[in-house]
Design a protein around this motif. Structure first.
Motif, PDB file in Angstrom:
ATOM      1  N   LEU A 118      25.637  38.067  41.823  1.00 53.58           N
ATOM      2  CA  LEU A 118      26.552  37.317  42.556  1.00 53.58           C
ATOM      3  C   LEU A 118      28.107  38.056  42.756  1.00 53.58           C
ATOM      4  CD1 LEU A 118      25.703  33.814  41.726  1.00 53.58           C
ATOM      5  CD2 LEU A 118      25.704  34.650  43.905  1.00 53.58           C
ATOM      6  N   CYS A 119      28.514  38.479  41.819  1.00 52.38           N
ATOM      7  CA  CYS A 119      30.055  39.128  41.566  1.00 52.38           C
ATOM      8  C   CYS A 119      29.673  40.652  42.581  1.00 52.38           C
ATOM      9  CB  CYS A 119      30.226  39.659  40.088  1.00 52.38           C
ATOM     10  SG  CYS A 119      30.830  38.348  39.317  1.00 52.38           S
ATOM     11  N   GLU A 120      28.643  41.067  42.550  1.00 51.91           N
ATOM     12  CA  GLU A 120      28.456  42.347  43.036  1.00 51.91           C
ATOM     13  C   GLU A 120      28.235  42.162  44.585  1.00 51.91           C
ATOM     14  OE1 GLU A 120      25.236  44.270  41.031  1.00 51.91           O
ATOM     15  OE2 GLU A 120      26.421  44.952  39.577  1.00 51.91           O
ATOM     16  N   SER A 121      27.526  41.127  44.817  1.00 52.25           N
ATOM     17  CA  SER A 121      27.187  40.869  46.241  1.00 52.25           C
ATOM     18  C   SER A 121      28.432  40.109  47.046  1.00 52.25           C
ATOM     19  CB  SER A 121      26.040  39.827  46.497  1.00 52.25           C
ATOM     20  OG  SER A 121      26.416  38.632  45.766  1.00 52.25           O
ATOM     21  N   ILE A 122      29.171  39.311  46.495  1.00 49.49           N
ATOM     22  CA  ILE A 122      30.434  38.635  46.998  1.00 49.49           C
ATOM     23  C   ILE A 122      31.641  40.028  47.107  1.00 49.49           C
ATOM     24  CG2 ILE A 122      32.474  37.144  46.404  1.00 49.49           C
ATOM     25  CD1 ILE A 122      30.389  35.136  45.087  1.00 49.49           C
ATOM     26  N   PHE A 123      31.782  40.634  46.277  1.00 52.37           N
ATOM     27  CA  PHE A 123      32.576  41.801  46.179  1.00 52.37           C
ATOM     28  C   PHE A 123      32.368  42.696  47.642  1.00 52.37           C
ATOM     29  CE2 PHE A 123      33.558  46.433  45.370  1.00 52.37           C
ATOM     30  CZ  PHE A 123      34.791  46.232  44.971  1.00 52.37           C
ATOM     31  N   GLU A 124      30.799  42.925  47.596  1.00 53.78           N
ATOM     32  CA  GLU A 124      30.593  43.994  48.954  1.00 53.78           C
ATOM     33  C   GLU A 124      30.957  43.165  50.161  1.00 53.78           C
ATOM     34  OE1 GLU A 124      29.878  46.799  48.714  1.00 53.78           O
ATOM     35  OE2 GLU A 124      29.317  47.293  46.619  1.00 53.78           O
ATOM     36  N   ASP A 171      44.989  41.934  42.047  1.00 52.84           N
ATOM     37  CA  ASP A 171      44.294  42.833  41.167  1.00 52.84           C
ATOM     38  C   ASP A 171      43.105  42.372  40.622  1.00 52.84           C
ATOM     39  OD1 ASP A 171      43.634  45.079  39.631  1.00 52.84           O
ATOM     40  OD2 ASP A 171      45.626  45.382  38.876  1.00 52.84           O
ATOM     41  N   ILE A 172      41.908  42.513  41.066  1.00 47.85           N
ATOM     42  CA  ILE A 172      40.762  42.214  40.622  1.00 47.85           C
ATOM     43  C   ILE A 172      39.971  43.303  39.688  1.00 47.85           C
ATOM     44  CG2 ILE A 172      40.367  40.531  42.567  1.00 47.85           C
ATOM     45  CD1 ILE A 172      38.244  42.638  43.697  1.00 47.85           C
ATOM     46  N   SER A 173      40.609  44.279  39.434  1.00 47.45           N
ATOM     47  CA  SER A 173      39.886  45.102  38.441  1.00 47.45           C
ATOM     48  C   SER A 173      40.616  45.585  37.186  1.00 47.45           C
ATOM     49  CB  SER A 173      39.772  46.296  39.293  1.00 47.45           C
ATOM     50  OG  SER A 173      40.968  47.218  39.517  1.00 47.45           O
ATOM     51  N   ARG A 174      39.872  46.046  35.971  1.00 47.45           N
ATOM     52  CA  ARG A 174      40.193  46.466  34.714  1.00 47.45           C
ATOM     53  C   ARG A 174      39.831  47.791  34.531  1.00 47.45           C
ATOM     54  NH1 ARG A 174      43.586  43.188  36.341  1.00 47.45           N
ATOM     55  NH2 ARG A 174      44.405  41.542  35.099  1.00 47.45           N
ATOM     56  N   TRP A 187      38.971  36.985  35.695  1.00 43.74           N
ATOM     57  CA  TRP A 187      39.088  35.808  36.508  1.00 43.74           C
ATOM     58  C   TRP A 187      38.529  36.059  37.994  1.00 43.74           C
ATOM     59  CZ3 TRP A 187      40.067  31.068  36.338  1.00 43.74           C
ATOM     60  CH2 TRP A 187      40.759  30.267  35.138  1.00 43.74           C
ATOM     61  N   LEU A 188      37.951  37.065  38.139  1.00 41.87           N
ATOM     62  CA  LEU A 188      37.079  37.124  39.554  1.00 41.87           C
ATOM     63  C   LEU A 188      35.772  36.605  39.170  1.00 41.87           C
ATOM     64  CD1 LEU A 188      36.744  39.373  42.425  1.00 41.87           C
ATOM     65  CD2 LEU A 188      34.637  39.311  40.779  1.00 41.87           C
ATOM     66  N   ASP A 189      35.201  37.123  37.914  1.00 39.84           N
ATOM     67  CA  ASP A 189      33.611  36.528  37.739  1.00 39.84           C
ATOM     68  C   ASP A 189      33.714  35.194  37.069  1.00 39.84           C
ATOM     69  OD1 ASP A 189      33.438  36.708  34.582  1.00 39.84           O
ATOM     70  OD2 ASP A 189      33.925  38.704  34.942  1.00 39.84           O
ATOM     71  N   ALA A 190      34.607  34.594  36.560  1.00 39.29           N
ATOM     72  CA  ALA A 190      34.689  33.511  35.554  1.00 39.29           C
ATOM     73  C   ALA A 190      34.378  32.283  36.716  1.00 39.29           C
ATOM     74  CB  ALA A 190      35.703  33.060  35.217  1.00 39.29           C
ATOM     75  N   PRO A 191      35.017  32.191  37.909  1.00 42.28           N
ATOM     76  CA  PRO A 191      34.849  31.216  38.852  1.00 42.28           C
ATOM     77  C   PRO A 191      33.362  31.412  39.504  1.00 42.28           C
ATOM     78  CG  PRO A 191      36.561  32.305  39.766  1.00 42.28           C
ATOM     79  CD  PRO A 191      36.160  32.661  38.230  1.00 42.28           C
ATOM     80  N   ILE A 192      33.090  32.700  39.620  1.00 38.67           N
ATOM     81  CA  ILE A 192      31.629  32.763  40.503  1.00 38.67           C
ATOM     82  C   ILE A 192      30.707  32.392  39.367  1.00 38.67           C
ATOM     83  CG2 ILE A 192      30.133  34.564  41.095  1.00 38.67           C
ATOM     84  CD1 ILE A 192      32.501  36.284  42.090  1.00 38.67           C
ATOM     85  N   GLY A 193      31.134  32.408  38.072  1.00 36.62           N
ATOM     86  CA  GLY A 193      30.108  31.642  37.117  1.00 36.62           C
ATOM     87  C   GLY A 193      29.866  30.358  37.210  1.00 36.62           C
TER      88      GLY A 193
END
Length: 561
Positions: free
Chosen positions: A117-123, A242-245, A265-271
């Protein structure tokens, strides 16, 4: 606005609602404490109320399992991050269970569903031109070979010269700054002076969503006080996010990158979505129906006031860009203090959930929190003396005592059967009609108002029994029918009180249902129990003793760490 309108409409039409409920995901790096338990109790009470109304209410939670702190803690323990989060998750699940938190699916953000989901939403965000690459300068620890988050840099405040301050803001004067603006900055990890180093990062263009967020926040999705605070931030202007580390980092790789990871904090709510997707696969539910942009279902987030920016700005903007459903309501609570002060390890008042559970009944704290909770973000003080007094007086001395006073006359004097008529229909109707206001208080999370009304009814019920004095009437056998009538009335009032308390004290309700020989729902308040057999009274609750609280504090002061 549509989602909120549908919520209200379904309530008044008495239509069965479909609701996803989440709490803020516990961070998988430490044990839960009584501050966490406030939120999960608030969430659980609301969920249990919805289920009593026979709505489909799906309570989702998970461990927030990514980030630098988890990676570093695992390294210190000499185990993998996966092993560390697995151990912490077991501890969290046990605390949830023992505090009677009725979550339907307790998952982890470190899951295959969340990664996809993180990857698909990012795309999708990237395709919609809401992602931008930029070079930024950060503090870097050359010895540990790691970029340092603000909290991993300490030094002297550049404004007031207070020492030992973190790299984002000064706890003394409140100034905000960048880590390398500190005087004499050092890395918390190595003690070395960090250097400035550039790196490519990915940003979500949050600034593009200002107009959308202003309109959305004015639709009633947050309470007025929270809306006002968010409006201040919107007026000041939103910065892109900033959504990257950079590596090393425990998390999901950004597609196409080997040393860049999604910020936790990008992948937590997608969780939230991933946890529900995992649940749907097991429960045979149509996952997409709940998350499409025009879904008639509802989504409630329960969170603390310290993370409203993530949930009410970043998160809805991301969902909007991804063309997914928006939250129906964001329910925000305040912090917990103990005896008027912040929880403190030095004072022995940093109380872990397990410190409490090893010494006290979880329903005592659930009831006390409910008696303090409103739909605002005000802080709540757990005054331990008031806590013991209130539980002993309200639950034991008033609620349970009512059943104890009445039930024995019925089981010993009438074979356990309640009378065929109500002794005071006017009084019963008053208690039954209270279901409307109490329901409204629960729905709007005004739990303290609900508890006050329930206890007011309990006082009336005990006054009724005291005035009727069945124990005096029972001395004359000719009064048997009157005694049974009075005590049956008392048990009917007790029954209504338990219905109203059931979302808060589910075990007390379950034991009371055994006594009453009946499963209780919200609709049960509309009709009395007549000529119905009840069971023998068994102790329902015990009083809090001073020794119980002392034992808990002793445990918090070192016994269970």
């Amino acid at each position: 606005m549509l989602g909120w309108f549908l919520t209200i409409l379904s309530i008044y039409m008495n239509k069965k609602r479909q609701i996803i409920v989440t709490n803020a995901l516990p961070y998988a790096n430490s044990a839960l404490h009584l501050g966490h338990i406030l939120e999960y109790t608030q969430t659980d009470i609301w969920v249990r109320f919805q289920r009593m109304k026979k709505n489909d209410c799906f309570y989702m939670s998970a461990d927030d399992a990514h980030g630098t702190p988890i990676m570093l803690t695992a390294s210190q323990k000499g185990i993998s991050p996966e092993e560390h989060i697995h151990d912490v998750k077991k501890s969290h699940e046990a605390d949830f269970r023992d505090f009677l938190i009725s979550v339907d699916n307790y998952y982890s953000t470190h899951s295959s569903e969340n990664k996809e989901l993180c990857e698909s939403i990012f795309e999708v965000l990237k395709k919609n031109d809401h992602i931008e690459e930029r070079e930024i300068s950060q503090a870097f620890d050359s010895k540990e070979n790691i970029f340092l988050a603000d909290r991993y840099v300490k030094g002297t405040c550049p404004v007031c010269s207070a020492e030992n301050q973190y790299g984002d803001n000064c706890e003394i004067c409140g100034a905000t700054y960048k880590p390398l603006d500190l005087k004499n900055p050092i890395s918390v990890l190595s003690g070395e002076t960090p250097i400035e180093k550039e790196s490519k990062h990915y940003f979500f263009k949050l600034s593009n969503f200002s107009d959308f967020l202003k309109k959305w926040l004015s639709s009633g999705v947050v309470e007025e006080g929270i809306e006002n605070k968010l409006s201040e931030w919107l007026e000041e202007g939103l910065n892109d996010w900033d959504i990257s580390r950079d590596a090393p980092y425990f998390g999901f790789n950004i597609p196409g990158e080997s040393d860049k990871f999604f910020y936790v904090w990008l992948d937590a709510p997608i969780g939230y979505i991933a946890t529900f997707q995992n649940f749907c696969a097991k429960a045979n539910l149509d996952f997409k129906e709940f998350w499409k942009s025009d879904s008639p279902t509802e989504l409630y987030h329960f969170i603390g006031k310290d993370i409203i920016n993530f949930h009410a700005l970043f998160w809805p903007a991301m969902l909007k860009s991804a063309n997914m459903r928006l939250p129906t309501k964001i329910c925000v609570h305040g912090f917990v203090t103990i005896d008027g002060s912040k929880m403190s390890k030095s004072r022995g008042t940093f109380i872990l959930a397990r410190d409490y559970l090893n010494n006290l009944n979880p329903e005592y704290l659930r009831y006390y929190y409910a008696s303090k909770l409103s739909n605002s973000a005000e802080d709540i003080d757990l005054n331990l003396e008031d806590f013991a007094q209130k539980v002993n007086s309200d639950l034991v001395g008033k609620v349970v005592n009512l059943a104890s006073r009445c039930s024995k006359f019925i089981t010993k004097g009438n074979g356990g059967y309640l009378h065929s008529k109500l002794d005071d229909e006017v009084l019963w109707n008053k208690f039954s009609a209270a279901s409307v206001s109490i329901e409204n208080y629960y729905e709007n999370r005004s739990f303290s108002k609900a508890m006050r009304e329930i206890l007011s009814l309990t006082d009336l019920a005990n006054e009724y029994i005291s005035k009727k004095e069945p124990w005096r009437l029972n001395k004359d056998p000719k009064n048997k029918d009157k005694v049974i009538s009075i005590c049956s009335m008392g048990m009917n009032l007790f029954r209504l009180i338990i219905i109203y308390l059931k979302p808060v004290t589910p075990v007390l309700a379950e034991r009371s249902e055994l006594l009453l020989n009946e499963k209780l729902y919200w609709e049960s308040a509309q009709s009395p129990s007549i000529n119905h057999k009840i069971n023998e009274f068994e102790p329902l609750l015990h009083r809090i003793q001073k020794e119980d609280i002392k034992s808990m504090l002793d445990s918090a002061n070192g016994g269970s760490k």
